[in-house]
Write a protein that holds these residues in place. Structure first.
Motif: not given
Length: 119
Positions: A46-68
């Motif tokens: 519901g909040t902008a901070l919640g949406k930002l958290t989801w975006i950061l989490a997805i980007a974090f997972i993508c960089t984790s897979m890229t590093l792997t």
């Protein structure tokens, strides 16, 4: 390339930690109170901070897979066991002369008392 992705990954990790710590607590331990939220319920963030958290989490997972993937390409065709068998054999340790039983404790004198005496 790997260093750039690793730097982005670390910055995302710090931003994700900050975003999670800034969010309002809904009470209860481990999300057990507050009526549920996030990935458990069907409602979106519901909040902008919640949406930002989801975006950061997805980007974090993508960089984790890229590093792997980058690490797997760099290590393709090599094995730890191959490195062990290619290494030279360790040199034999030199024999140590221990002398005439210098490492053994002194033998007990037959005439000495077994318990210390108070003088």
């Amino acid at each position: 390339m790997e260093n750039v992705v690793l730097t982005i990954h670390l910055l995302l990790a710090l931003a994700l930690i900050g975003a999670v710590l800034l969010q309002r607590s809904e009470g209860g331990g481990l999300g057990m109170g507050g009526g549920g939220g996030g990935a458990i319920s069907g409602r979106s963030a519901g909040t902008a901070l919640g949406k930002l958290t989801w975006i950061l989490a997805i980007a974090f997972i993508c960089t984790s897979m890229t590093l792997t993937i980058i690490a797997a390409k760099n290590a393709a065709g090599s094995s730890v066991l191959d490195r062990i068998t290619d290494a030279p054999a360790p040199a034999e340790a030199p024999a140590v002369d221990l002398g005439d039983d210098n490492l053994l404790p002194p033998s007990a004198d037959e005439n000495a008392p077994l318990t210390p005496t108070a003088d």
